[in-house]
Design a protein around this motif. Structure first.
Motif, PDB file in Angstrom:
ATOM      1  N   VAL A 138      56.272 -67.695 -62.891  1.00 27.99           N
ATOM      2  CA  VAL A 138      57.533 -68.410 -62.932  1.00 27.99           C
ATOM      3  C   VAL A 138      58.095 -68.393 -64.351  1.00 27.99           C
ATOM      4  CG1 VAL A 138      57.020 -69.874 -60.964  1.00 27.99           C
ATOM      5  CG2 VAL A 138      56.382 -70.619 -63.258  1.00 27.99           C
ATOM      6  N   VAL A 163      62.654 -77.363 -71.403  1.00 26.11           N
ATOM      7  CA  VAL A 163      64.037 -77.749 -71.620  1.00 26.11           C
ATOM      8  C   VAL A 163      64.125 -79.246 -71.918  1.00 26.11           C
ATOM      9  CG1 VAL A 163      66.321 -77.928 -70.586  1.00 26.11           C
ATOM     10  CG2 VAL A 163      64.905 -75.907 -70.157  1.00 26.11           C
ATOM     11  N   GLN A 206      63.779 -71.877 -73.763  1.00 30.70           N
ATOM     12  CA  GLN A 206      63.826 -73.140 -73.029  1.00 30.70           C
ATOM     13  C   GLN A 206      64.151 -74.282 -73.991  1.00 30.70           C
ATOM     14  OE1 GLN A 206      61.624 -70.733 -72.639  1.00 30.70           O
ATOM     15  NE2 GLN A 206      60.659 -70.707 -70.622  1.00 30.70           N
ATOM     16  N   LEU A 227      67.800 -74.118 -75.150  1.00 30.22           N
ATOM     17  CA  LEU A 227      68.689 -74.612 -74.107  1.00 30.22           C
ATOM     18  C   LEU A 227      68.750 -76.138 -74.178  1.00 30.22           C
ATOM     19  CD1 LEU A 227      69.964 -72.686 -72.148  1.00 30.22           C
ATOM     20  CD2 LEU A 227      68.057 -73.033 -70.581  1.00 30.22           C
ATOM     21  N   ILE A 243      70.497 -77.576 -77.350  1.00 25.73           N
ATOM     22  CA  ILE A 243      71.957 -77.515 -77.260  1.00 25.73           C
ATOM     23  C   ILE A 243      72.487 -78.694 -76.450  1.00 25.73           C
ATOM     24  CG2 ILE A 243      73.895 -76.210 -76.303  1.00 25.73           C
ATOM     25  CD1 ILE A 243      72.382 -73.652 -77.036  1.00 25.73           C
ATOM     26  N   ARG A 244      71.807 -79.005 -75.367  1.00 27.80           N
ATOM     27  CA  ARG A 244      72.229 -80.150 -74.564  1.00 27.80           C
ATOM     28  C   ARG A 244      72.047 -81.455 -75.305  1.00 27.80           C
ATOM     29  NH1 ARG A 244      70.396 -80.423 -68.435  1.00 27.80           N
ATOM     30  NH2 ARG A 244      72.083 -81.954 -68.445  1.00 27.80           N
ATOM     31  N   ARG A 271      74.667 -81.941 -77.801  1.00 25.86           N
ATOM     32  CA  ARG A 271      75.928 -82.268 -77.157  1.00 25.86           C
ATOM     33  C   ARG A 271      75.948 -83.718 -76.703  1.00 25.86           C
ATOM     34  NH1 ARG A 271      76.890 -80.576 -71.252  1.00 25.86           N
ATOM     35  NH2 ARG A 271      75.325 -82.235 -71.296  1.00 25.86           N
ATOM     36  N   LEU A 321      68.412 -65.739 -67.649  1.00 25.70           N
ATOM     37  CA  LEU A 321      69.147 -66.898 -67.178  1.00 25.70           C
ATOM     38  C   LEU A 321      69.370 -67.941 -68.261  1.00 25.70           C
ATOM     39  CD1 LEU A 321      67.772 -67.293 -63.585  1.00 25.70           C
ATOM     40  CD2 LEU A 321      70.064 -66.649 -64.329  1.00 25.70           C
ATOM     41  N   ALA A 322      68.406 -68.058 -69.163  1.00 27.33           N
ATOM     42  CA  ALA A 322      68.543 -69.059 -70.213  1.00 27.33           C
ATOM     43  C   ALA A 322      69.735 -68.716 -71.093  1.00 27.33           C
ATOM     44  CB  ALA A 322      67.283 -69.110 -71.058  1.00 27.33           C
ATOM     45  N   GLU A 340      72.404 -66.965 -70.409  1.00 26.56           N
ATOM     46  CA  GLU A 340      73.724 -66.795 -69.836  1.00 26.56           C
ATOM     47  C   GLU A 340      74.379 -68.109 -69.455  1.00 26.56           C
ATOM     48  OE1 GLU A 340      72.232 -64.239 -66.789  1.00 26.56           O
ATOM     49  OE2 GLU A 340      73.232 -62.509 -67.680  1.00 26.56           O
ATOM     50  N   GLY A 341      73.826 -69.187 -69.935  1.00 23.65           N
ATOM     51  CA  GLY A 341      74.346 -70.498 -69.589  1.00 23.65           C
ATOM     52  C   GLY A 341      75.743 -70.749 -70.119  1.00 23.65           C
ATOM     53  N   ASP A 342      76.105 -71.995 -70.152  1.00 28.65           N
ATOM     54  CA  ASP A 342      77.446 -72.392 -70.505  1.00 28.65           C
ATOM     55  C   ASP A 342      77.825 -71.849 -71.887  1.00 28.65           C
ATOM     56  OD1 ASP A 342      79.849 -73.553 -70.450  1.00 28.65           O
ATOM     57  OD2 ASP A 342      79.114 -75.484 -69.725  1.00 28.65           O
ATOM     58  N   THR A 343      76.933 -72.043 -72.851  1.00 27.72           N
ATOM     59  CA  THR A 343      77.180 -71.376 -74.124  1.00 27.72           C
ATOM     60  C   THR A 343      76.010 -70.425 -74.332  1.00 27.72           C
ATOM     61  OG1 THR A 343      76.124 -72.364 -76.054  1.00 27.72           O
ATOM     62  CG2 THR A 343      77.608 -73.766 -74.843  1.00 27.72           C
ATOM     63  N   SER A 344      76.302 -69.150 -74.328  1.00 24.48           N
ATOM     64  CA  SER A 344      75.237 -68.154 -74.391  1.00 24.48           C
ATOM     65  C   SER A 344      74.488 -68.271 -75.698  1.00 24.48           C
ATOM     66  CB  SER A 344      75.834 -66.757 -74.257  1.00 24.48           C
ATOM     67  OG  SER A 344      76.581 -66.432 -75.393  1.00 24.48           O
ATOM     68  N   GLU A 386      76.827 -66.473 -78.647  1.00 22.89           N
ATOM     69  CA  GLU A 386      77.672 -67.604 -79.029  1.00 22.89           C
ATOM     70  C   GLU A 386      77.008 -68.721 -79.836  1.00 22.89           C
ATOM     71  OE1 GLU A 386      80.387 -67.461 -74.923  1.00 22.89           O
ATOM     72  OE2 GLU A 386      79.377 -69.304 -75.537  1.00 22.89           O
ATOM     73  N   GLU A 390      54.122 -65.765 -56.917  1.00 23.65           N
ATOM     74  CA  GLU A 390      53.092 -66.582 -57.559  1.00 23.65           C
ATOM     75  C   GLU A 390      52.370 -67.445 -56.533  1.00 23.65           C
ATOM     76  OE1 GLU A 390      53.909 -68.467 -61.271  1.00 23.65           O
ATOM     77  OE2 GLU A 390      52.689 -70.199 -60.776  1.00 23.65           O
ATOM     78  N   LEU A 427      76.571 -70.246 -62.405  1.00 23.12           N
ATOM     79  CA  LEU A 427      76.524 -70.278 -63.862  1.00 23.12           C
ATOM     80  C   LEU A 427      77.761 -69.581 -64.431  1.00 23.12           C
ATOM     81  CD1 LEU A 427      74.126 -71.504 -65.259  1.00 23.12           C
ATOM     82  CD2 LEU A 427      73.050 -69.262 -65.364  1.00 23.12           C
ATOM     83  N   ARG A 431      81.356 -70.947 -66.511  1.00 20.81           N
ATOM     84  CA  ARG A 431      81.839 -70.382 -67.772  1.00 20.81           C
ATOM     85  C   ARG A 431      83.261 -69.851 -67.635  1.00 20.81           C
ATOM     86  NH1 ARG A 431      77.980 -66.467 -71.051  1.00 20.81           N
ATOM     87  NH2 ARG A 431      79.503 -66.989 -72.649  1.00 20.81           N
ATOM     88  N   ARG A 450      85.694 -72.583 -67.606  1.00 19.74           N
ATOM     89  CA  ARG A 450      85.817 -73.144 -68.939  1.00 19.74           C
ATOM     90  C   ARG A 450      86.673 -72.251 -69.842  1.00 19.74           C
ATOM     91  NH1 ARG A 450      81.184 -72.520 -73.010  1.00 19.74           N
ATOM     92  NH2 ARG A 450      82.170 -70.494 -72.718  1.00 19.74           N
ATOM     93  N   ASP A 459      73.671 -75.839 -70.089  1.00 21.41           N
ATOM     94  CA  ASP A 459      74.476 -76.808 -70.790  1.00 21.41           C
ATOM     95  C   ASP A 459      74.970 -77.898 -69.846  1.00 21.41           C
ATOM     96  OD1 ASP A 459      75.885 -78.052 -72.707  1.00 21.41           O
ATOM     97  OD2 ASP A 459      76.762 -76.218 -73.521  1.00 21.41           O
TER      98      ASP A 459
END
Lengths: 332, 332
Positions: A72, A220, A245, A248, A251-252, A255, A275-276, A278-282, A326, B81, B248, B252, B255, B280
DNA sequence: CTGTTAGCGCGTTCAG
DNA sequence: CTGAACGCGCTAACAG
């Protein structure tokens, strides 16, 4: 359940079992015409060679063990996928073992691989498993270690240069001038964390300007907690997290306290998890060549298997590279 | 490479090979004293049973094949897994095969599993592979399918109810009243996409109030593109994406056009991928019981293997559930 | 180039 | 409850 196999085919094709065996394993030793005929007969009879018999007889199994802590975690998933693909391409089966960093489980996996007479094993070892590795060797299984180094190991290994990774991140964060830097790390008992930290300290002009936060879990949630602490404590707003992680989460957390990334803070992560990132702020991150790691590990075991005693062990260290996005743009 | 195995132990313990074999496989048939002595002898000699021999002799291998499209997709990583853990616990080895949804690769994996005489295989089948599955069956390998249904298959299977998942998301988005809904979907040629869409349409009071966007790849990048389109086109700001990657991206993209989630829009994803969800702004999503899926798949193959002909095939459908987080809070 | 032969290590009858 | 013997399907010499 099926016919007698080889001999059945031999009979039907009017040749001997040896010839059938040869058309399978050493085609060049068989006349093209004969080979063709045997091949067709195999098709016609739905012949499926029995690998167990071949293994028993030849003493070696076309099987590679892969022991990872978990799947995972995208880092291990990527490596494992690369191994599976490379091995499959070379005709090897892959026995997947998930250890959860549990010594007992890991041991049972080693036993299993030994019983299967796996030709080789690629393992991300649990800290305490050094001695255990020998048991596997005793049945002729060749080992390649990945990413974690074990003291008592004198075999092949592949890893990435974490010191360089830490340095990379640090240089980037300090490139805009200034000295302060916040390091969000996992426990230094983990070699990777230790190395990445060393990269930071060796690179920062002034070590005392590096504020450190340590979290036992590198999740996270922990990142969120630490992000808030950073904001509250007034630690430097240039922060390097030793995995994505944590980044990520930081950043939260930042914020949550009204600090926006990258406007009010810069954050660099580690791992380049798809995936980590590509979130809201890359997020800007230190990327490791995961696929190359896996592929090289396979190359190493197989060459060790093929070369036999003439093999010289080696360790390949891959260099990480920085991916600027970003959360920490150039000269921030 | 090692001694003669069983017979070596037998000799050293002063018993016959049959007795040694029995203490391993049918301990209850051996006098406790004898058993104890044999066990100790095995320890002392570092005896490692040879599974290949046992397989050859008995005709069945304690090996389960797992065929998945990829491991870098966290959904499959989690299932894999769970399978590895469950199988390991029950004494089975797991042969990992990554197909990349390539028919040729998949076929070669099936051949490999057949040659190994795998007792069972758990496969996430590629669309066109129905007929191929029979070849495996012919060598006695029991099959269970995961998540994707194949028409010509009459065996066991496990899956999640995607129609219910679509309905779940829809009801949540519409719970605050109103009719409009935007559906961001992958190609309907994918059964999951088709089903989730059906769940939406069956649940929405007014089908014509459902605006649909379709993307061939279901990636974050595609989500970004569509998110912008949604903003530009004035489509409903209640958005259901059929996977978390799209969600995701949509957040973005929205936004990028000045629309903030959940203030100006609500977004629901699908899959509950750990990293996707912890970004985020954490995303509300439809969660699938991935671990349970994997565990149940193992249970099914093993019972099929054990019960033999007395086995009745069955399909287990798991219900997904909604996890409410920031991107689409209650009554938004 | 092809055929013959002898086991690989173990599970499983059967007698004792 | 234990022991002796056979063969699972195949590979690796060696002869021809």
């Amino acid at each position: 359940m099926k016919g007698i196999g080889l001999s059945r085919v031999a009979e039907a094709a009017g040749v001997s079992v040896a010839t059938v065996s040869n058309t399978i394993n050493r085609p060049h030793l068989v006349a093209t015409a004969t080979r063709e005929r045997v091949l067709q007969t195999m098709q016609r009879l739905d012949f499926v060679p029995n690998r167990a018999a071949a293994t028993l007889r030849s003493g070696s199994n076309k099987l590679l063990g892969v022991v990872v802590p978990e799947l995972v975690n995208p880092f291990y998933a990527a490596i494992t996928e690369a191994i599976a693909v490379a091995a499959g391409r070379r005709g090897y089966a892959v026995a997947l073992c998930v250890s959860h960093d549990d010594a007992a489980v890991e041991l049972s996996h080693f036993e299993m691989l030994a019983e299967q007479r796996a030709a080789g094993a690629i393992v991300v070892p649990y800290s305490a498993s050094g001695p255990r590795l020998r048991q596997l060797r005793m049945v002729g299984t060749h080992l390649v270690l990945v990413d974690r180094v074990v003291d008592q190991h004198d075999g092949c290994a592949v890893a990435v240069d974490d010191v360089a990774g830490g340095a990379l991140a640090t240089r980037h964060l300090l490139s805009a001038g200034g000295e302060g830097l916040t390091l969000v790390n996992g426990p230094v008992s983990i070699p990777q964390c230790r190395d990445r930290r060393r990269g930071v300290l060796d690179t920062a002009a002034d070590r005392s300007a590096v504020i450190e936060f340590t979290s036992p879990h590198m999740t996270v949630d922990e990142g969120v907690r630490i992000g808030r602490e950073i904001a509250d404590s007034g630690a430097p707003r240039r922060v390097f997290c030793t995995n994505d992680q944590l980044a990520l989460g930081v950043i939260r957390g930042l914020r949550d306290r009204g600090l926006r990334t990258p406007l009010d803070a810069s954050v660099v992560g580690y791992g380049d998890l798809a995936l980590a990132v590509e979130g809201d702020t890359s997020i800007t991150t230190v990327a490791q060549p995961k696929a190359a790691l896996g592929a090289e590990a396979v190359t190493k075991v197989l060459s060790e298997i093929d070369e036999g005693d003439a093999h010289r062990h080696s360790t390949m260290i891959f260099e990480p590279h920085l991916v600027v996005r970003e959360s920490a743009p150039l000269g921030s």
